[in-house]
Scaffold this motif. Structure first.
Motif, short mmCIF file in Angstrom:
data_model
loop_
_atom_site.label_atom_id
_atom_site.label_comp_id
_atom_site.label_asym_id
_atom_site.label_seq_id
_atom_site.Cartn_x
_atom_site.Cartn_y
_atom_site.Cartn_z
N LEU A 135 0.67 -1.27 -0.22
CA LEU A 135 0.25 -0.07 0.31
C LEU A 135 0.57 1.25 0.18
O LEU A 135 0.16 2.25 -0.39
N GLN A 136 1.99 1.42 -0.02
CA GLN A 136 3.31 2.33 -0.20
C GLN A 136 3.65 2.44 -1.85
O GLN A 136 3.95 3.71 -1.53
N ILE A 137 2.49 1.77 -2.14
CA ILE A 137 2.95 2.31 -4.32
C ILE A 137 2.47 3.54 -4.14
O ILE A 137 1.13 3.34 -3.65
N PRO A 138 2.98 4.55 -5.02
CA PRO A 138 2.41 5.30 -5.08
C PRO A 138 1.51 5.71 -6.42
O PRO A 138 1.79 6.15 -6.86
N HIS A 139 0.05 4.53 -5.93
CA HIS A 139 -0.48 4.62 -7.83
C HIS A 139 -1.38 4.69 -6.23
O HIS A 139 -2.47 4.46 -5.62
N PRO A 140 -3.02 5.60 -7.54
CA PRO A 140 -4.20 5.60 -6.92
C PRO A 140 -5.38 4.50 -6.91
O PRO A 140 -5.88 4.64 -5.45
N PHE A 141 -4.80 3.57 -7.18
CA PHE A 141 -5.69 2.20 -6.66
C PHE A 141 -5.07 2.01 -5.92
O PHE A 141 -6.31 1.27 -4.64
N PHE A 142 -3.87 2.14 -4.88
CA PHE A 142 -4.10 1.40 -4.04
C PHE A 142 -4.02 1.85 -3.12
O PHE A 142 -5.01 2.13 -1.94
#
Length: 236
Positions: free
Chosen positions: A31-38
């Motif tokens: 969830l640290q991945i900088p993407h709107p999906f997460f």
């Protein structure tokens, strides 16, 4: 370096504890991945009372695996590593799994009932406080299964945890206290007087031929490996 018999054995002795630690660290890292999906995924899995009111019942379970930041994850994981392994050995893995999630879900139900509709929460604290509740019961009514120093240590740590809960901001007080309560209430069903289990202190050396869940060398290896995993996930 690390030998299987001494340092990696705890992963076999405590499979549920190990798995839960890995899952919640993995989810936090994902969830640290900088993407709107997460970002949307975090919102979709969090304990949102209005969502539960609308029939999104998975929100009573999924918040147990989520954490708001690294310090939240770190302290919950360390508390879990310190207190959960003995109970997995005492209860057996499948009973421990049921108890852990029952305490966590009950804490989330209490939060849903007692907190306002717009309340949002995440974290494993309710489930962990459920384990604390079992320890409180053991310290009061099953003293023969714990040595005096561990009773004093555990009660002191739990008292500090309760005080911190009551006086800390941004803490789900309802989840902490309700988890503690349900753990204490179900403990008599789980911890019988005639359980043959000797609870050594951290300072005792077990007798020859006996294995103990708090044997320092064994437990230290377990702690170091999981802590190293968390650090590696943060750095890379």
């Amino acid at each position: 370096m690390l030998t299987r018999n001494e340092n990696f054995q705890p992963f076999y002795l405590y499979p549920v504890v190990s798995m839960i630690c890995f899952i919640q660290v993995f989810i936090w890292f994902l969830l640290q991945i900088p993407h709107p999906f997460f970002t949307l995924l975090f919102a979709f899995l969090s304990g949102y009372n209005a969502g539960i009111q609308a029939g999104e019942w998975w929100r009573l379970l999924t918040p147990i695996f989520l954490h708001t930041n690294f310090s939240h994850l770190f302290f919950n994981t360390i508390s879990f590593i310190l207190f959960a392994p003995p109970l997995e050995r005492i209860l057996t893995s499948w009973k421990f799994t049921i108890v852990y999630f029952v305490c966590g879900i009950f804490a989330n139900i209490a939060t849903f009932v007692l907190e306002p509709e717009n309340y949002v929460h995440v974290g494993a604290s309710g489930a962990i406080f459920g384990l604390f509740g079992i320890y409180v019961f053991m310290a009061l009514y099953r003293k023969e299964q714990m040595d005096k120093r561990n009773v004093q240590l555990i009660l002191t740590i739990i008292a500090i945890g309760i005080i911190t809960t009551l006086f800390s901001s941004n803490t789900n007080v309802v989840a902490h206290l309700s988890g503690l309560l349900i753990g204490f209430l179900i403990a008599p069903i789980l911890i019988k007087k005639k359980v043959h289990f000797h609870h050594y202190s951290f300072y005792e050396t077990p007798q020859k031929g006996l294995k103990t869940i708090f044997y320092r060398k064994e437990f230290l290896g377990f702690f170091i490996v999981i802590l190293a995993l968390i650090v590696l996930l943060i750095l890379f």
